[in-house]
Design an enzyme around this catalytic site. Sequence first.
Site, PDB file in Angstrom:
ATOM      1  N   GLY A 164       6.071   0.502   7.742  1.00 28.00           N
ATOM      2  CA  GLY A 164       5.805   1.445   9.223  1.00 28.00           C
ATOM      3  C   GLY A 164       4.213   1.391   9.611  1.00 28.00           C
ATOM      4  O   GLY A 164       3.256   1.327   8.769  1.00 28.00           O
ATOM      5  N   VAL A 211       7.819  -8.209   9.260  1.00 27.52           N
ATOM      6  CA  VAL A 211       8.903  -7.037   9.632  1.00 27.52           C
ATOM      7  C   VAL A 211       9.339  -7.566  11.483  1.00 27.52           C
ATOM      8  O   VAL A 211      10.715  -7.897  11.727  1.00 27.52           O
ATOM      9  CB  VAL A 211       9.285  -5.515   9.062  1.00 27.52           C
ATOM     10  CG1 VAL A 211       8.937  -6.139   7.795  1.00 27.52           C
ATOM     11  CG2 VAL A 211       8.337  -5.336   9.699  1.00 27.52           C
ATOM     12  N   ARG A 256       2.756  -8.018   5.316  1.00 27.02           N
ATOM     13  CA  ARG A 256       2.189  -9.527   5.982  1.00 27.02           C
ATOM     14  C   ARG A 256       1.567  -9.664   4.985  1.00 27.02           C
ATOM     15  O   ARG A 256       0.971 -10.900   5.552  1.00 27.02           O
ATOM     16  CB  ARG A 256       1.429  -8.351   6.993  1.00 27.02           C
ATOM     17  CG  ARG A 256       2.156  -8.394   8.574  1.00 27.02           C
ATOM     18  CD  ARG A 256       1.775  -7.382   9.423  1.00 27.02           C
ATOM     19  NE  ARG A 256       1.344  -6.216   9.193  1.00 27.02           N
ATOM     20  CZ  ARG A 256       0.618  -5.294   9.449  1.00 27.02           C
ATOM     21  NH1 ARG A 256       0.569  -5.004  10.426  1.00 27.02           N
ATOM     22  NH2 ARG A 256      -0.220  -4.010   8.518  1.00 27.02           N
ATOM     23  N   TYR A 287       6.112   6.183  17.932  1.00 26.95           N
ATOM     24  CA  TYR A 287       6.712   6.631  16.904  1.00 26.95           C
ATOM     25  C   TYR A 287       7.738   7.644  16.141  1.00 26.95           C
ATOM     26  O   TYR A 287       8.657   7.131  15.933  1.00 26.95           O
ATOM     27  CB  TYR A 287       4.897   6.986  15.964  1.00 26.95           C
ATOM     28  CG  TYR A 287       5.395   7.411  14.362  1.00 26.95           C
ATOM     29  CD1 TYR A 287       5.248   6.391  13.385  1.00 26.95           C
ATOM     30  CD2 TYR A 287       5.402   8.314  13.650  1.00 26.95           C
ATOM     31  CE1 TYR A 287       5.761   6.382  11.887  1.00 26.95           C
ATOM     32  CE2 TYR A 287       5.449   9.039  12.271  1.00 26.95           C
ATOM     33  CZ  TYR A 287       5.495   7.596  11.699  1.00 26.95           C
ATOM     34  OH  TYR A 287       5.554   8.262   9.963  1.00 26.95           O
ATOM     35  N   ARG A 337       1.093  -1.151  -0.353  1.00 26.48           N
ATOM     36  CA  ARG A 337      -0.102  -0.148  -0.026  1.00 26.48           C
ATOM     37  C   ARG A 337       1.095   1.176  -0.037  1.00 26.48           C
ATOM     38  O   ARG A 337       2.317   1.095   0.166  1.00 26.48           O
ATOM     39  CB  ARG A 337      -1.263  -0.628   0.518  1.00 26.48           C
ATOM     40  CG  ARG A 337      -2.195  -0.802   0.686  1.00 26.48           C
ATOM     41  CD  ARG A 337      -2.969  -0.794   2.456  1.00 26.48           C
ATOM     42  NE  ARG A 337      -2.327  -2.207   3.441  1.00 26.48           N
ATOM     43  CZ  ARG A 337      -1.734  -1.326   4.740  1.00 26.48           C
ATOM     44  NH1 ARG A 337      -2.138   0.476   4.679  1.00 26.48           N
ATOM     45  NH2 ARG A 337      -1.037  -1.769   5.816  1.00 26.48           N
TER      46      ARG A 337
END
Length: 234
Positions: free
Chosen positions: A77, A49, A34, A140, A12
């Site tokens: 992320g 990851v 995933r 984050y 994405r």
Amino acid sequence: MGRSIFITGGSRGIGLAAARSFAEGGDRVAVAGRSGAAPEGVLGLRADVRVPGDVERALREAEEAHGTVEVLVANAGITIDVPLLRMSDEQFETVVDTNLAGAFRAVRAAVASMLPARRGRVVCVSSALGFLGSPGQSNYAASKSALLGMARSVVWELGNRDITVNVVAPGIIDTDMTRPLTEQRRQELMRMTPLRRMGTVDEVVAAIRFLASDEASYVTGTVLPVGGGIAMGL
Ligand code: NDP
């Protein structure tokens, strides 16, 4: 004949746009996520990851299909935004494990292949907010600013091999990650952005492509903000 390119989080957003762009330019591209999803013409590999060994296995599968990896984009992320006093250990660790340790695992695996080849480009996707700080994002921001310290340390370890390691720091980019922002937060972020608009995935990809190019051979250990001025002076 193109290069062998491996992108984490290419299903994405920014990673998907980068995968499409490299593939359209004739590179052999594999993406790991995933879901294992990938656009046509790109090899999709299922890998989390956060799971030790997963990204290493995916990289090996990519190399079996495409040859020694020449470009790594460590892009996977997530965010889990919670104010400090309400943030659980798990919420902190999940974000740091994905964004920082996940990038570490990918960089370690890719550099192991690049070293004998004495050739490679590593681009880590950080965030302007990692350096500016952002309410509710202590996990984050910690994970994203730490990528720079990791990248610069690896640069020293690589010495005079033709392998560069750089960081892009996008500002506010229109993807699934920013869609849940409240209107109020969106407006605050636009006030912090001199160009007064969100960026597009393609604008980030242009910076990634430069840092991954042969022409960027003398650029290493840098952070390149792509944020409409939000992180001027980084
Ligand atoms: P998206 O949410 O659109 O995409 C995130 C990607 O990361 C997906 O492909 C997802 O794939 C993958 N991913 C997430 N967790 C894992 C995991 N555990 N293992 C493997 N892959 C994973 O986000 P963006 O495209 O917006 O973000 C891409 C990068 O850019 C991130 O690192 C983000 O922090 C950074 N960034 C984004 C900004 C923005 O404004 N959008 C600004 C600054 C930085 P899957 O679900 O298949 O696992």
